[in-house]
Enzyme design. Structure first.
Site, PDB file in Angstrom:
ATOM      1  N   ARG A  78       0.852  -1.190   0.000  1.00 18.49           N
ATOM      2  CA  ARG A  78       0.000   0.000   0.000  1.00 18.49           C
ATOM      3  C   ARG A  78       0.885   1.235   0.000  1.00 18.49           C
ATOM      4  O   ARG A  78       1.707   1.408   0.891  1.00 18.49           O
ATOM      5  CB  ARG A  78      -0.897  -0.021   1.242  1.00 18.49           C
ATOM      6  CG  ARG A  78      -1.709   1.220   1.460  1.00 18.49           C
ATOM      7  CD  ARG A  78      -2.648   1.048   2.669  1.00 18.49           C
ATOM      8  NE  ARG A  78      -3.439   2.237   2.851  1.00 18.49           N
ATOM      9  CZ  ARG A  78      -3.207   3.183   3.759  1.00 18.49           C
ATOM     10  NH1 ARG A  78      -2.221   3.059   4.619  1.00 18.49           N
ATOM     11  NH2 ARG A  78      -3.964   4.242   3.824  1.00 18.49           N
ATOM     12  N   HIS A 122      -2.616  11.001   0.926  1.00 19.26           N
ATOM     13  CA  HIS A 122      -2.064  10.807   2.266  1.00 19.26           C
ATOM     14  C   HIS A 122      -1.441  12.143   2.701  1.00 19.26           C
ATOM     15  O   HIS A 122      -0.235  12.233   2.899  1.00 19.26           O
ATOM     16  CB  HIS A 122      -1.067   9.652   2.270  1.00 19.26           C
ATOM     17  CG  HIS A 122      -0.810   9.042   3.618  1.00 19.26           C
ATOM     18  ND1 HIS A 122      -0.980   7.699   3.884  1.00 19.26           N
ATOM     19  CD2 HIS A 122      -0.392   9.589   4.772  1.00 19.26           C
ATOM     20  CE1 HIS A 122      -0.669   7.456   5.153  1.00 19.26           C
ATOM     21  NE2 HIS A 122      -0.300   8.587   5.712  1.00 19.26           N
ATOM     22  N   GLU A 167      -7.078   8.584   6.404  1.00 21.35           N
ATOM     23  CA  GLU A 167      -7.205   9.257   7.692  1.00 21.35           C
ATOM     24  C   GLU A 167      -7.613  10.721   7.566  1.00 21.35           C
ATOM     25  O   GLU A 167      -6.844  11.628   7.921  1.00 21.35           O
ATOM     26  CB  GLU A 167      -5.901   9.139   8.480  1.00 21.35           C
ATOM     27  CG  GLU A 167      -5.570   7.715   8.800  1.00 21.35           C
ATOM     28  CD  GLU A 167      -4.550   7.581   9.915  1.00 21.35           C
ATOM     29  OE1 GLU A 167      -3.993   8.595  10.349  1.00 21.35           O
ATOM     30  OE2 GLU A 167      -4.351   6.463  10.365  1.00 21.35           O
ATOM     31  N   ASN A 296      -7.200   1.910  10.216  1.00 21.60           N
ATOM     32  CA  ASN A 296      -5.845   2.100  10.744  1.00 21.60           C
ATOM     33  C   ASN A 296      -5.955   2.118  12.253  1.00 21.60           C
ATOM     34  O   ASN A 296      -6.822   2.791  12.800  1.00 21.60           O
ATOM     35  CB  ASN A 296      -5.275   3.441  10.288  1.00 21.60           C
ATOM     36  CG  ASN A 296      -5.094   3.525   8.781  1.00 21.60           C
ATOM     37  OD1 ASN A 296      -5.338   2.567   8.051  1.00 21.60           O
ATOM     38  ND2 ASN A 296      -4.668   4.670   8.314  1.00 21.60           N
ATOM     39  N   TYR A 298      -3.620   2.180  16.038  1.00 16.64           N
ATOM     40  CA  TYR A 298      -2.373   2.170  16.805  1.00 16.64           C
ATOM     41  C   TYR A 298      -2.612   2.029  18.302  1.00 16.64           C
ATOM     42  O   TYR A 298      -1.941   1.271  18.980  1.00 16.64           O
ATOM     43  CB  TYR A 298      -1.582   3.453  16.522  1.00 16.64           C
ATOM     44  CG  TYR A 298      -1.078   3.510  15.102  1.00 16.64           C
ATOM     45  CD1 TYR A 298       0.149   2.963  14.763  1.00 16.64           C
ATOM     46  CD2 TYR A 298      -1.852   4.069  14.093  1.00 16.64           C
ATOM     47  CE1 TYR A 298       0.600   2.982  13.453  1.00 16.64           C
ATOM     48  CE2 TYR A 298      -1.411   4.092  12.772  1.00 16.64           C
ATOM     49  CZ  TYR A 298      -0.183   3.543  12.464  1.00 16.64           C
ATOM     50  OH  TYR A 298       0.254   3.549  11.172  1.00 16.64           O
ATOM     51  N   GLU A 373      -3.338   0.028   8.314  1.00 13.45           N
ATOM     52  CA  GLU A 373      -2.121   0.411   9.038  1.00 13.45           C
ATOM     53  C   GLU A 373      -2.185  -0.137  10.449  1.00 13.45           C
ATOM     54  O   GLU A 373      -3.231  -0.044  11.097  1.00 13.45           O
ATOM     55  CB  GLU A 373      -1.967   1.938   9.162  1.00 13.45           C
ATOM     56  CG  GLU A 373      -1.581   2.644   7.902  1.00 13.45           C
ATOM     57  CD  GLU A 373      -1.413   4.147   8.096  1.00 13.45           C
ATOM     58  OE1 GLU A 373      -1.151   4.594   9.234  1.00 13.45           O
ATOM     59  OE2 GLU A 373      -1.574   4.866   7.104  1.00 13.45           O
TER      60      GLU A 373
END
Ligand code: GBH
Length: 478
Positions: A78, A122, A167, A296, A298, A373
């Site tokens: 990606r 992005h 995002e 995504n 985290y 991600e």
């Protein structure tokens, strides 16, 4: 006793990057500055005043990088396209030399049996479009749809996986409200306009791509899709959670996946805007059929109402700014979630990824889901024996992949996982000080060295097996 787990045979094992973070070559072949070039060249915006002028020189090293990916058994890659490389003023015809780079990259991937997954945006808006008002201006969404069509025409014959905006939360709220990301504006009302125009951009680009892509192409968007947790079950904290969830998630998935903004978002932000920039027909334009959703993840976000809790340790994850990225949520306190942290100061909590996947799986059971991600920054060191030992990253990936497997076992249609990131790179406002790569980059020489985590991940990609424990004793890829 944990046991080893097996992923579906067609599970897509991938890795991700983005253009400004890796390409460098910012003045070559007709490329013009994006908002990130301007921002990173403004003193005081990025740690150590670093910038992406060279980054990891992927623009010149893409052939070796693709060979390296193949050596790591990756099945998908990606990447994102630098808008100002392809359409330097953000308008008008495409620049062939810019397009050719992506054509060569895609062909190289296909020759190595790696599926390209292309993200159109992005965060690197052409500076000319920012000068004309940027995302708070509606016109930017129309420009984005035109750019999407140019890319679709140029690469639709060889790229089947398309993603529109990565995002949008970061682009809108870190870019225009807290200002820790480019273009560094601190105008909460403008950031809400930016959010709407990013939704519109996604929808218009999706329609434009439908007109030019072959039927087999799959279109998706990647949301930040943050996991918001309340500190206690006090109703005031639950309300804080609802407000922040609207600003993190509902403001995007509402229009794009459900066809409406959450009604309470309007009341929560009434002091900032009347939302009159949402025009008739916009919601239908945002709410386009898509095949896939990228998530995504985290770390979770932990909140409470200011009134209900004494000030505790406050999360500073968004970078240091006296301006909040949460417009209209001044009465919310953000807490550091419990548990160990990565080098970013982000708490490690794989159950958040499980919760996120199951939430969106229930919301839109018709969509294929991808983790677009997931990864961790650590203070990696190149040892004298030429190896990089990163057991913490292996443990992080192991824990999160177990969460993905559990979600699949519970019925979620997760088709793939893209590790963030293929290699160390320009980590936005942190410059090169934070290393997210599975592959180590020695910046002065640009030498790439797969870390132990890359070798460990290559074995997952080869076998589809996730061992019971996050251990790795090998030193080469099989
Ligand atoms: C991604 O952004 C980017 O897409 C990628 O380019 C970048 O390199 C990578 O992550 C690593 O930073 O801050 O307390 O609200 C991720 C940005 C990080 C924003 C987690 C939301 C949630 C915790 N997100 N954050 S908090």
């Amino acid at each position: 006793m944990p046991e080893s787990l097996t992923f579906p045979p067609d599970f897509l094992w991938g890795a991700a990057t983005s253009a400004y973070q890796i390409e460098g070559a910012v003045r070559e072949d007709g490329r013009t500055p994006s908002i990130w070039d301007t921002f990173s060249h403004t003193p005081g915006k990025v740690a150590f005043d670093e910038n992406g002028d060279t980054a990891v020189d992927h623009y010149h090293r893409y052939r070796d990088d693709v060979a390296m990916m193949a050596g790591l058994n990756l099945r998908a890659y990606r990447f994102s396209v630098s808008w100002s490389r392809v359409q330097p003023t953000g308008r008008g015809p495409a620049v062939q030399r810019g397009l050719d780079f992506y054509r060569r990259l895609v062909d190289e991937l296909l020759e190595h049996g790696i599926e390209p997954a292309l993200t159109l945006y992005h965060w690197d808006l052409p500076q000319e479009l920012e000068d004309a008002g940027g995302w708070p201006e509606r016109e930017t969404a129309y420009r984005f749809a035109e750019y999407a069509a140019l890319l679709g025409e140029a690469l639709g014959d060889r790229v089947e996986r398309w993603m529109t905006v990565n995002e949008p939360w970061c682009a809108a709220f870190l870019g225009y409200s807290s200002g820790v990301h480019a273009p560094g504006r601190t105008d909460p009302a403008a950031s809400l306009r930016a959010a709407h125009h990013l939704n519109l951009a996604h929808g218009l680009a999706t329609s434009a791509l439908r007109g030019v892509l072959p039927a087999r192409a799959a279109i998706a968007l990647s949301l930040n899709s943050q996991v918001i947790r309340a500190l206690t079950d006090d109703p005031a904290d639950a309300d804080a959670q609802r407000r922040v969830d609207n600003l993190a998630n509902g403001v995007f998935h509402g229009p794009v996946l459900q066809g409406a903004y959450p009604a309470s978002l309007f009341t929560d932000t009434a002091g900032l805007t009347d939302w009159s920039f949402v025009k008739d027909g916009d919601l239908a334009a945002c709410h386009q059929p898509v095949e896939a959703l990228g998530l995504n993840y985290y770390t979770p976000v932990l909140v409470s109402a200011k009134s209900s809790t004494p000030a505790g340790p406050i999360a500073t994850n968004h970078g240091v700014s006296e301006h909040s990225p949460w417009p209209g949520a001044d009465d919310v306190t953000f807490h550091q979630p419990p548990g160990e942290c990565t080098e970013m100061g982000w708490a490690i909590d794989p159950s958040g990824l499980y919760d996120l996947i199951t939430r969106y799986s229930r919301m839109r059971p018709d969509l294929q889901l991808y983790v677009t991600e997931n990864g961790a920054a650590y203070d990696d060191k190149l040892e004298t024996d030429g190896q990089v030992n990163d057991p913490e990253r292996i443990a992080y990936l192991h824990g999160h992949l177990r969460a993905v497997h559990r979600a699949i076992a519970d019925g979620a249609d997760v088709r793939g996982y893209y590790l963030w990131s293929l290699m160390d790179n320009f980590e936005w406002a942190h410059g090169y000080s934070k290393r997210f790569g599975a592959v180590y980059v020695d910046y002065p020489t640009q030498t790439r060295t797969p870390k132990a985590s890359a070798l460990w991940y290559a074995e997952r990609a080869r076998t589809g097996e996730l061992p019971a424990e996050p251990v790795w004793e090998g030193s080469t890829v099989r």
